[in-house]
Design a protein around this motif. Structure first.
Motif, mmCIF file in Angstrom:
data_model
loop_
_atom_site.group_PDB
_atom_site.id
_atom_site.type_symbol
_atom_site.label_atom_id
_atom_site.label_comp_id
_atom_site.label_asym_id
_atom_site.label_seq_id
_atom_site.Cartn_x
_atom_site.Cartn_y
_atom_site.Cartn_z
ATOM 1 N N ASP A 233 8.814 5.793 -17.891
ATOM 2 C CA ASP A 233 9.538 4.557 -18.188
ATOM 3 C C ASP A 233 10.664 4.385 -17.170
ATOM 4 O O ASP A 233 11.645 5.112 -17.187
ATOM 5 C CB ASP A 233 10.106 4.619 -19.605
ATOM 6 C CG ASP A 233 10.807 3.345 -20.020
ATOM 7 O OD1 ASP A 233 10.824 2.368 -19.228
ATOM 8 O OD2 ASP A 233 11.350 3.302 -21.134
ATOM 9 N N GLY B 262 14.857 4.930 -25.134
ATOM 10 C CA GLY B 262 13.488 5.100 -25.588
ATOM 11 C C GLY B 262 13.356 5.107 -27.099
ATOM 12 O O GLY B 262 14.320 4.918 -27.832
ATOM 13 N N ARG C 186 18.273 1.943 -21.640
ATOM 14 C CA ARG C 186 17.717 2.290 -22.941
ATOM 15 C C ARG C 186 17.362 3.774 -22.960
ATOM 16 O O ARG C 186 17.135 4.386 -21.926
ATOM 17 C CB ARG C 186 16.490 1.458 -23.276
ATOM 18 C CG ARG C 186 15.478 1.409 -22.165
ATOM 19 C CD ARG C 186 14.294 0.505 -22.433
ATOM 20 N NE ARG C 186 13.106 1.325 -22.594
ATOM 21 C CZ ARG C 186 12.350 1.360 -23.670
ATOM 22 N NH1 ARG C 186 12.630 0.605 -24.679
ATOM 23 N NH2 ARG C 186 11.313 2.139 -23.748
ATOM 24 N N SER D 229 13.429 8.755 -23.889
ATOM 25 C CA SER D 229 12.595 7.838 -23.110
ATOM 26 C C SER D 229 11.331 8.543 -22.626
ATOM 27 O O SER D 229 11.296 9.757 -22.470
ATOM 28 C CB SER D 229 13.378 7.282 -21.918
ATOM 29 O OG SER D 229 13.763 8.318 -21.058
ATOM 30 N N GLU D 230 10.305 7.758 -22.387
ATOM 31 C CA GLU D 230 9.051 8.286 -21.872
ATOM 32 C C GLU D 230 9.239 8.682 -20.414
ATOM 33 O O GLU D 230 10.035 8.098 -19.692
ATOM 34 C CB GLU D 230 7.949 7.226 -21.968
ATOM 35 C CG GLU D 230 7.701 6.717 -23.376
ATOM 36 C CD GLU D 230 7.046 7.737 -24.280
ATOM 37 O OE1 GLU D 230 6.316 8.603 -23.765
ATOM 38 O OE2 GLU D 230 7.274 7.685 -25.491
ATOM 39 N N GLY E 116 14.535 11.313 -17.825
ATOM 40 C CA GLY E 116 14.376 11.096 -19.258
ATOM 41 C C GLY E 116 15.754 11.025 -19.876
ATOM 42 O O GLY E 116 16.551 11.951 -19.725
#
Length: 190
Positions: free
Chosen positions: A162, A169, A167, A158-159, A143
């Motif tokens: 994911d 999130g 990125r 972030s999820e 994460g």
């Protein structure tokens, strides 16, 4: 501090390690003794990208030193898992995943205690290669978070499932993010 507060409020034990003593083969670990991760056996692990890069470099160095069959098996297993992770090939899951876990990745996972289930990364951008490496070799999602002191640490996170790289999130429910044109950067460019 925010992550520590959440862990303490939930009644979790917290262990602290040093980059120089994290693994059994770290610089400051005396021969015959164990590193922080082996002793603490973390399930979640929080680290900055520099530590994750150091873990990756250490594993790659060990695989290179072993050479021969070990190196070839590692490369095959890693490439199959990477293809599956990127969604271009689904065969590296199921029975094949189990075989690679037992034959190749179990020993690598033991370098961080063997019980790792999740990693939290923040403080700087994490390279896509390092993120994929941890996903594959450690079997743990990462994460990534972004935040500032002004946002009490977290602003975006972030999820857990994911696997995309590059990125951090979406914004957390408690945060509003406003994009503002500044200098030559325009909101319309995003």
């Amino acid at each position: 501090m925010a992550a520590e507060s959440v862990m303490l409020a939930a009644g979790c034990a917290i262990g602290y390690g040093s980059p120089m003593t994290l693994t059994d083969t770290s610089n400051k670990v005396k021969k015959g003794t164990k590193g922080d991760a082996t002793v603490l056996k973390p399930t979640p692990l929080t680290a900055v990208p520099a530590i994750i890069d150091r873990i990756r470099d250490g594993v790659v160095k060990k695989v290179e030193e072993k050479g021969g069959l070990v190196k070839n098996l590692f490369q095959i297993a890693y490439n199959r898992r990477l293809a599956a992770l990127k969604g271009s090939w689904l065969g590296a899951w199921g029975l094949e995943k189990l075989v690679w876990d037992i034959v190749v990745f179990k020993k690598i996972r033991n370098a961080l205690g063997g019980d790792l289930r999740f990693m939290l990364c923040g403080g700087a951008p994490l390279s896509g290669d390092s993120q994929h490496f941890i996903n594959i070799c450690m079997g743990a999602p990462i994460g990534q978070g972004y935040g500032l002191t002004e946002t009490f640490a977290g602003a975006a996170f972030s999820e857990w499932d994911d696997n995309s790289v590059g990125r951090v999130g979406p914004p957390l429910p408690c945060c509003y993010i406003k994009l503002v044109s500044w200098g030559r950067r325009r909101v319309s460019d995003v």
